[in-house]
Motif scaffolding. Structure first.
Motif, PDB file in Angstrom:
ATOM      1  N   GLU A  88       0.639  -1.040  -0.039  1.00 12.19           N
ATOM      2  CA  GLU A  88      -0.041  -0.269   0.063  1.00 12.19           C
ATOM      3  C   GLU A  88       0.768   1.463   0.438  1.00 12.19           C
ATOM      4  N   GLN A  89       0.360   2.221  -1.597  1.00 12.23           N
ATOM      5  CA  GLN A  89       0.753   3.413  -0.689  1.00 12.23           C
ATOM      6  C   GLN A  89       0.159   4.568  -0.588  1.00 12.23           C
ATOM      7  N   ARG A  90       0.902   6.017   0.496  1.00 13.28           N
ATOM      8  CA  ARG A  90      -0.130   6.496   0.338  1.00 13.28           C
ATOM      9  C   ARG A  90      -1.589   7.282   0.234  1.00 13.28           C
ATOM     10  N   PHE A  91      -0.212   7.721  -1.015  1.00 11.52           N
ATOM     11  CA  PHE A  91      -1.140   8.717  -2.455  1.00 11.52           C
ATOM     12  C   PHE A  91      -1.288   7.075  -3.180  1.00 11.52           C
ATOM     13  N   PHE A  92      -2.213   6.576  -3.483  1.00  8.12           N
ATOM     14  CA  PHE A  92      -1.924   4.968  -4.667  1.00  8.12           C
ATOM     15  C   PHE A  92      -2.754   5.768  -5.372  1.00  8.12           C
ATOM     16  N   LYS A  93      -4.262   5.972  -4.815  1.00 12.71           N
ATOM     17  CA  LYS A  93      -5.008   6.935  -6.144  1.00 12.71           C
ATOM     18  C   LYS A  93      -4.773   8.056  -6.287  1.00 12.71           C
ATOM     19  N   ASP A  94      -3.730   8.522  -6.151  1.00 15.11           N
ATOM     20  CA  ASP A  94      -3.774   9.892  -6.855  1.00 15.11           C
ATOM     21  C   ASP A  94      -2.538  10.050  -8.244  1.00 15.11           C
ATOM     22  N   ARG A  95      -2.008   8.573  -7.616  1.00 17.90           N
ATOM     23  CA  ARG A  95      -0.591   8.215  -8.555  1.00 17.90           C
ATOM     24  C   ARG A  95      -1.275   7.201  -9.713  1.00 17.90           C
ATOM     25  N   SER A  96      -2.291   6.761  -9.290  1.00 21.84           N
ATOM     26  CA  SER A  96      -3.172   5.958 -10.600  1.00 21.84           C
ATOM     27  C   SER A  96      -3.494   7.458 -11.338  1.00 21.84           C
ATOM     28  N   VAL A  97      -4.019   8.931 -11.353  1.00 22.88           N
ATOM     29  CA  VAL A  97      -5.118   9.447 -11.830  1.00 22.88           C
ATOM     30  C   VAL A  97      -3.774  10.314 -12.513  1.00 22.88           C
ATOM     31  N   TYR A  98      -2.537  10.529 -11.441  1.00 25.62           N
ATOM     32  CA  TYR A  98      -1.369  11.556 -12.206  1.00 25.62           C
ATOM     33  C   TYR A  98      -1.111  10.607 -13.387  1.00 25.62           C
ATOM     34  N   TYR A  99      -0.957   8.862 -14.151  1.00 27.71           N
ATOM     35  CA  TYR A  99       0.094   8.414 -14.898  1.00 27.71           C
ATOM     36  C   TYR A  99      -1.465   8.694 -15.582  1.00 27.71           C
ATOM     37  N   SER A 100      -2.968   8.574 -15.789  1.00 29.81           N
ATOM     38  CA  SER A 100      -3.701   8.640 -16.517  1.00 29.81           C
ATOM     39  C   SER A 100      -3.243  10.283 -17.072  1.00 29.81           C
ATOM     40  N   THR A 101      -2.898  10.634 -16.641  1.00 27.99           N
ATOM     41  CA  THR A 101      -2.853  11.684 -17.309  1.00 27.99           C
ATOM     42  C   THR A 101      -2.183  12.119 -18.886  1.00 27.99           C
ATOM     43  N   PHE A 102      -0.837  11.001 -18.214  1.00 29.41           N
ATOM     44  CA  PHE A 102      -0.323  11.106 -19.575  1.00 29.41           C
ATOM     45  C   PHE A 102      -0.339  10.329 -21.062  1.00 29.41           C
ATOM     46  N   PRO A 103      -1.726   9.207 -20.828  1.00 34.55           N
ATOM     47  CA  PRO A 103      -1.705   9.207 -22.301  1.00 34.55           C
ATOM     48  C   PRO A 103      -2.990   9.294 -22.483  1.00 34.55           C
ATOM     49  N   ILE A 104      -3.960  10.307 -21.658  1.00 39.68           N
ATOM     50  CA  ILE A 104      -4.476  11.442 -22.309  1.00 39.68           C
ATOM     51  C   ILE A 104      -3.234  12.722 -22.838  1.00 39.68           C
ATOM     52  N   ARG A 105      -3.138  13.094 -22.724  1.00 42.16           N
ATOM     53  CA  ARG A 105      -2.548  14.207 -23.064  1.00 42.16           C
ATOM     54  C   ARG A 105      -1.882  14.391 -24.522  1.00 42.16           C
ATOM     55  N   GLU A 106      -1.362  12.881 -24.302  1.00 36.85           N
ATOM     56  CA  GLU A 106      -0.592  12.522 -25.859  1.00 36.85           C
ATOM     57  C   GLU A 106      -0.722  11.996 -26.629  1.00 36.85           C
ATOM     58  N   GLN A 107      -2.972  12.151 -26.727  1.00 35.51           N
ATOM     59  CA  GLN A 107      -3.874  11.784 -27.949  1.00 35.51           C
ATOM     60  C   GLN A 107      -3.636  13.233 -28.814  1.00 35.51           C
ATOM     61  N   GLY A 108      -3.133  14.153 -28.254  1.00 32.92           N
ATOM     62  CA  GLY A 108      -3.415  15.509 -28.626  1.00 32.92           C
ATOM     63  C   GLY A 108      -2.223  15.795 -29.750  1.00 32.92           C
TER      64      GLY A 108
END
Length: 314
Positions: A88-108
């Motif tokens: 378990e990581q303290r902010f693992f949900k935050d990390r998931s959301v942050y990581y998901s922004t990369f495959p979103i932004r690279e589509q532009g």
């Protein structure tokens, strides 16, 4: 490095080496395709995957980079981030959301664009539980939802978390391909042969690829190192959690004598869990620093702040 100490026939899926060999290599991508199709229960039928670069930089040099475990795209252009998390990581949900922004932004693309996006799936195979409210609820699927109508507002962004410790079905209770995959993943290092319930051809390959005896000398050495890191991590986490629980439990009992035994025990357990998690993160961070990992990586994995990690450094 001694290799004769390995007693298991198959690898431990939760080691970095095993996860990437089974799910992150071109030669074995049919295993990942089968797993994803079973996970998505017919919502998607992936015919092919292309592995993408797992290291992504921010738009500016000073921005933090992201390093994915497995990152791929299917024939429709939809992106899949597949992460395996040991503890378990303290902010693992935050990390998931942050990581998901990369495959979103690279589509532009550069130039004109109408903002149409392909779907992005973030999938976490977790060797821990983060939700204590229901011991049987292990398959979390999260989307953007309109809170008034409770209907999905945007169906192209999906987060899936699998709390593997909560999956307790026996071989005889397996009902579908998805459950068979969860059983194979969670029981792999304890098995000495392929279970009879896993008759599908994909599992024949899965167990063949996972068999340690078939590894090259270089692969065996790499796996041994990965397994040692996993066991060290697990031992540190377990010890830290117990110490924190012991201190919190003792404090709770002491206060409970004055305020009520039942209330004291409950508070002791709650404080023990919280203190145990904090102590666990500090001990894990200390060990990671000794292993030569960077402050950025320690912060990313443990959820501690940079200041907290700097205070741990000798």
């Amino acid at each position: 490095m001694a290799l004769e100490g390995l007693q298991e026939r198959y690898v431990n899926f939760y080691t970095d080496f095993a996860f990437k060999k089974l799910f992150g290599t071109e030669v074995n991508k049919d295993l990942l395709i089968s797993f994803l199709n079973a996970l998505l229960s017919g919502e998607e039928e992936i015919k092919d995957l292309t592995y993408l670069n797992t290291e992504h930089l921010g738009e500016h040099e000073e921005e933090r980079k992201a390093v994915f475990d497995v990152y791929c795209v299917n024939e429709k252009g939809e992106r899949f981030l597949v992460e395996m998390q040991k503890a378990e990581q303290r902010f693992f949900k935050d990390r998931s959301v942050y990581y998901s922004t990369f495959p979103i932004r690279e589509q532009g693309p550069k130039g004109n664009w109408n903002y149409e996006l392909k779907a992005v799936y973030t999938i976490g195979i977790l060797n821990f539980s983060f939700d204590d409210s229901d011991p049987n609820y292990y398959h979390h699927e999260v989307k953007l939802v309109d809170m008034k109508t409770m209907k999905v507002f945007y169906d192209k962004l999906t987060y899936i978390y699998l709390e593997m410790p909560k999956f307790r079905k026996t071989e005889n209770e397996l009902e579908n391909l998805f459950e068979k995959w969860l059983y194979a993943i969670s029981h792999l290092p304890a098995l000495m042969e392929r279970p009879k319930a896993l008759r599908e051809a994909v599992f024949e390959k899965f167990f063949r690829v996972a068999e340690i005896a078939c590894f090259t000398q270089q692969e065996r050495v790499a796996y041994e190192g990965s397994l040692k890191n996993y066991r060290d991590w697990y031992s540190i986490a377990e010890t830290a959690e117990y110490r924190g629980w012991e201190r919190g439990h003792s404090r709770g009992l002491s206060e409970g004598r004055a305020e009520g035994r039942a209330e004291g025990r409950a508070e002791g357990r709650a404080e023990g869990r919280a203190e145990g998690r904090n102590e666990e993160k500090r001990l894990i961070a200390e060990n990671m620093i000794k292993m030569g990992m960077t402050v950025d990586d320690v912060c990313r994995i443990t959820g501690l702040s940079m200041e907290e990690v700097e205070n741990i450094r000798p």
